[in-house]
Write a protein that holds these residues in place. Sequence first.
Motif, PDB file in Angstrom:
ATOM      1  N   PHE A 448       0.825  -1.204   0.000  1.00 56.32           N
ATOM      2  CA  PHE A 448       0.000   0.000   0.000  1.00 56.32           C
ATOM      3  C   PHE A 448       0.864   1.260   0.000  1.00 56.32           C
ATOM      4  N   ARG A 449       1.900   1.292   0.813  1.00 58.50           N
ATOM      5  CA  ARG A 449       2.764   2.464   0.849  1.00 58.50           C
ATOM      6  C   ARG A 449       3.490   2.677  -0.479  1.00 58.50           C
ATOM      7  N   ALA A 450       3.825   1.597  -1.169  1.00 58.33           N
ATOM      8  CA  ALA A 450       4.438   1.731  -2.494  1.00 58.33           C
ATOM      9  C   ALA A 450       3.461   2.414  -3.454  1.00 58.33           C
ATOM     10  N   LYS A 451       2.187   2.104  -3.345  1.00 62.81           N
ATOM     11  CA  LYS A 451       1.169   2.763  -4.172  1.00 62.81           C
ATOM     12  C   LYS A 451       1.058   4.244  -3.808  1.00 62.81           C
ATOM     13  N   VAL A 452       1.121   4.555  -2.510  1.00 58.28           N
ATOM     14  CA  VAL A 452       1.077   5.951  -2.069  1.00 58.28           C
ATOM     15  C   VAL A 452       2.271   6.721  -2.639  1.00 58.28           C
ATOM     16  N   ALA A 453       3.447   6.118  -2.569  1.00 64.88           N
ATOM     17  CA  ALA A 453       4.653   6.780  -3.074  1.00 64.88           C
ATOM     18  C   ALA A 453       4.550   6.998  -4.586  1.00 64.88           C
ATOM     19  N   PHE A 454       4.019   6.015  -5.302  1.00 64.28           N
ATOM     20  CA  PHE A 454       3.861   6.170  -6.751  1.00 64.28           C
ATOM     21  C   PHE A 454       2.946   7.347  -7.063  1.00 64.28           C
ATOM     22  N   ASN A 455       1.805   7.401  -6.388  1.00 60.09           N
ATOM     23  CA  ASN A 455       0.872   8.509  -6.614  1.00 60.09           C
ATOM     24  C   ASN A 455       1.507   9.856  -6.327  1.00 60.09           C
ATOM     25  N   THR A 456       2.306   9.923  -5.278  1.00 59.52           N
ATOM     26  CA  THR A 456       2.882  11.193  -4.825  1.00 59.52           C
ATOM     27  C   THR A 456       3.800  11.797  -5.878  1.00 59.52           C
ATOM     28  N   TYR A 457       4.520  10.961  -6.612  1.00 62.83           N
ATOM     29  CA  TYR A 457       5.502  11.474  -7.582  1.00 62.83           C
ATOM     30  C   TYR A 457       5.007  11.404  -9.027  1.00 62.83           C
ATOM     31  N   MET A 458       3.780  10.951  -9.228  1.00 63.58           N
ATOM     32  CA  MET A 458       3.208  10.949 -10.574  1.00 63.58           C
ATOM     33  C   MET A 458       2.642  12.322 -10.907  1.00 63.58           C
ATOM     34  N   ALA A 459       2.607  12.625 -12.184  1.00 61.24           N
ATOM     35  CA  ALA A 459       1.952  13.847 -12.625  1.00 61.24           C
ATOM     36  C   ALA A 459       0.468  13.781 -12.257  1.00 61.24           C
ATOM     37  N   PRO A 460      -0.131  14.906 -11.853  1.00 63.96           N
ATOM     38  CA  PRO A 460      -1.537  14.896 -11.399  1.00 63.96           C
ATOM     39  C   PRO A 460      -2.508  14.343 -12.435  1.00 63.96           C
ATOM     40  N   ASP A 461      -2.186  14.501 -13.711  1.00 64.18           N
ATOM     41  CA  ASP A 461      -3.110  14.041 -14.756  1.00 64.18           C
ATOM     42  C   ASP A 461      -2.778  12.643 -15.270  1.00 64.18           C
ATOM     43  N   ASN A 462      -1.881  11.939 -14.594  1.00 63.65           N
ATOM     44  CA  ASN A 462      -1.496  10.595 -15.029  1.00 63.65           C
ATOM     45  C   ASN A 462      -2.658   9.624 -14.812  1.00 63.65           C
ATOM     46  N   ALA A 463      -3.022   8.922 -15.854  1.00 64.88           N
ATOM     47  CA  ALA A 463      -4.177   8.016 -15.790  1.00 64.88           C
ATOM     48  C   ALA A 463      -3.889   6.758 -14.980  1.00 64.88           C
ATOM     49  N   ASN A 464      -2.610   6.494 -14.668  1.00 64.92           N
ATOM     50  CA  ASN A 464      -2.250   5.278 -13.945  1.00 64.92           C
ATOM     51  C   ASN A 464      -2.292   5.442 -12.424  1.00 64.92           C
ATOM     52  N   ARG A 465      -2.716   6.581 -11.934  1.00 64.40           N
ATOM     53  CA  ARG A 465      -2.733   6.810 -10.496  1.00 64.40           C
ATOM     54  C   ARG A 465      -3.664   5.811  -9.791  1.00 64.40           C
ATOM     55  N   PHE A 466      -3.247   5.385  -8.603  1.00 65.93           N
ATOM     56  CA  PHE A 466      -4.046   4.448  -7.817  1.00 65.93           C
ATOM     57  C   PHE A 466      -5.196   5.185  -7.119  1.00 65.93           C
ATOM     58  N   ASP A 467      -6.318   4.499  -6.965  1.00 68.94           N
ATOM     59  CA  ASP A 467      -7.398   4.968  -6.103  1.00 68.94           C
ATOM     60  C   ASP A 467      -7.066   4.455  -4.697  1.00 68.94           C
ATOM     61  N   LEU A 468      -6.438   5.307  -3.885  1.00 71.81           N
ATOM     62  CA  LEU A 468      -5.902   4.854  -2.603  1.00 71.81           C
ATOM     63  C   LEU A 468      -6.991   4.399  -1.642  1.00 71.81           C
ATOM     64  N   ASN A 469      -8.150   5.017  -1.694  1.00 72.66           N
ATOM     65  CA  ASN A 469      -9.254   4.563  -0.839  1.00 72.66           C
ATOM     66  C   ASN A 469      -9.603   3.108  -1.140  1.00 72.66           C
ATOM     67  N   SER A 470      -9.737   2.802  -2.406  1.00 69.97           N
ATOM     68  CA  SER A 470     -10.089   1.438  -2.802  1.00 69.97           C
ATOM     69  C   SER A 470      -8.963   0.460  -2.482  1.00 69.97           C
ATOM     70  N   GLU A 471      -7.727   0.894  -2.716  1.00 70.19           N
ATOM     71  CA  GLU A 471      -6.582   0.006  -2.488  1.00 70.19           C
ATOM     72  C   GLU A 471      -6.446  -0.332  -1.006  1.00 70.19           C
ATOM     73  N   PHE A 472      -6.644   0.655  -0.129  1.00 71.00           N
ATOM     74  CA  PHE A 472      -6.545   0.405   1.305  1.00 71.00           C
ATOM     75  C   PHE A 472      -7.647  -0.549   1.766  1.00 71.00           C
ATOM     76  N   THR A 473      -8.870  -0.300   1.305  1.00 65.93           N
ATOM     77  CA  THR A 473     -10.001  -1.136   1.694  1.00 65.93           C
ATOM     78  C   THR A 473      -9.839  -2.563   1.176  1.00 65.93           C
ATOM     79  N   LEU A 474      -9.304  -2.695  -0.040  1.00 67.93           N
ATOM     80  CA  LEU A 474      -9.110  -4.020  -0.624  1.00 67.93           C
ATOM     81  C   LEU A 474      -8.147  -4.855   0.219  1.00 67.93           C
ATOM     82  N   ALA A 475      -7.059  -4.239   0.689  1.00 71.85           N
ATOM     83  CA  ALA A 475      -6.046  -4.986   1.435  1.00 71.85           C
ATOM     84  C   ALA A 475      -6.450  -5.240   2.875  1.00 71.85           C
ATOM     85  N   PHE A 476      -6.998  -4.217   3.542  1.00 78.75           N
ATOM     86  CA  PHE A 476      -7.188  -4.299   4.994  1.00 78.75           C
ATOM     87  C   PHE A 476      -8.658  -4.473   5.415  1.00 78.75           C
ATOM     88  N   GLY A 477      -9.577  -4.384   4.464  1.00 82.91           N
ATOM     89  CA  GLY A 477     -10.972  -4.653   4.772  1.00 82.91           C
ATOM     90  C   GLY A 477     -11.709  -3.515   5.436  1.00 82.91           C
TER      91      GLY A 477
END
Length: 579
Positions: A448-477
């Motif tokens: 999850f933190r790797a996804k957060v780090a990726f989002n942080t350094y990606m361009a704001p308009d990058n289509a590959n950005r993670f939906d962190l809310n969904s990613e956190f819920t998927l992993a931790f319930g």
Amino acid sequence: MPIADCRKWLLQPILYLLFCVNTAAYAAVSPIPLLVEQCLSYQFPINNDLANSPTQQAIQFERDLIGFFNINDRLKYYRQFPLTYADRERVLQCQLYLADELALFFKSAKFQSLRFNLAASQDPNIQALIQRLNRLAQNTEKPYQKAKLHTAQAAFKQGIASQALSINFTGEKCQINPETVNVDQMGQKQAKTFDDTLANYLINQPDELCRKHVWQAYQGRASLKNQTVLNQITELRALQATQAGFDDYVDQITSQQWLTTPSAVIQFLHNQTQPINIAPWDLGRKLAQSNSTPVTDYSSTLWLEQVAQALTTFAISFSKVNNKLYRVYHEGRLLGEIYLNQGNRAKAKAIRHSVVGQQFGQFELSLPENLNRYSQQNRAIEAIANIISQLGRGDKFYLNNTLGETQDSAKIDQLWLQTWLKAQLLPTPMPDSKEAILQRYSVQLQVFRAKVAFNTYMAPDNANRFDLNSEFTLAFGKSWDIITDSAYSFSGIVYQGPLYYQTIWQQAVATAVYLATKGCQNQQSIFNYLVVNETASDLATRLQLLLGEPITNDSLIKRTQYVFNHQDQHPRRCTFLRQ
């Protein structure tokens, strides 16, 4: 002779002697002043004769720079100790000086000529060396940018390091001991301030909403302070990427890695995401209700004997000089020395790295006096695997032994050795044990933190950005109410940045190699291929030999996904033995 001159002539040797004695006495207390003096007087002695062959020039280059590398390693070693403010400043000054000198060297005409000449060599060791030199030269930052970056990183880390947390409970519900609610002079109840440790509170608080409230508050404790700092860092990295012609910093940094594109890393992170349905604020109570994996008690001395016996499989042998010093050999060749210290936690500290034909390695190994818990023995194995993998690398160039082909592949051999040793020396934890639960949770937190780090350094308009809310819920319930606080909860986001994924990636590859080769009879050959690598074969070649198939990003990512599948869909043929 005039009296004044005579006194001066008599006093000079005495004053000089006193100065030397005082200096020696201070140096005996702290080695830092002498080391810094050597450091600040260091000059790059590059005097390559262009008439020499590339091999001769590479060997001379290694001899010229071994002093630089050793000083730098010794500084890193001393930085791990609690230094006085003056010594910390001296060490920092020295490290900045060495970094600036190296940057100047990379821009010099001498280096350009040397790089051009070495590039013509067909020697695999020299090809590996020039690859690493090019990477270092490419990533050398301008002094002004480097200073701003390091200052911001230090400020961010300081904010994260703060353990202070003050929460005013407006009612008695979230207080563990409601009867201790403060009462003012008028007899009115006051809100109690949270002053317990986070771990104790999360274990002892039966109400989940209260646990979640306190955990989220703790994770966001540095958000206001560090928001500006993180913005500064991301702006610096974005400018760096733009100047280099990349869309964003994620695009730039992954272009230099084994996983060469952001999409490859994203695919890997998605494959590693496994629902564990344990929210972070529930972990403490879950662990408290679980049993630990029992292990055999060992003293540190007896434990080292167990490790040494296991390592004979790879023709590694230990020679005990005394209770504090061991010498390590591989196939009869001295690799280096291990100095033992007693400490609260197992830890390996590099003093000097081994370079074949130049010098032996030196490491310090700290161990508790007794290792009677699974976690202690686990950390001790990680420390010794770190030492043996670095001592065992069989290249004649320092950079080839200390830097991987890429940052996200540099420790695959070390992590494979860790995995192998744990399988030999530790019991397999039961699925519901503390160790198994903590391992599953740790992996998902890193993912999850790797996804957060990726989002942080990606361009704001990058289509590959993670939906962190969904990613956190998927992993931790469960959901995290203020998901933006996740970027301010770990210091790796400013140090590793988008490369935060590298630890879980390399561990996954190492585990895949172990699963594919654990049934092979000749384990020493695996060690020689993966760790020693005397022929300087690239990682793709070594992995193809060990795994028995051509290696691509897609095929390796699929193998790491099957690590979760105990049936393991890949055959174990030990094909490398027929090469």
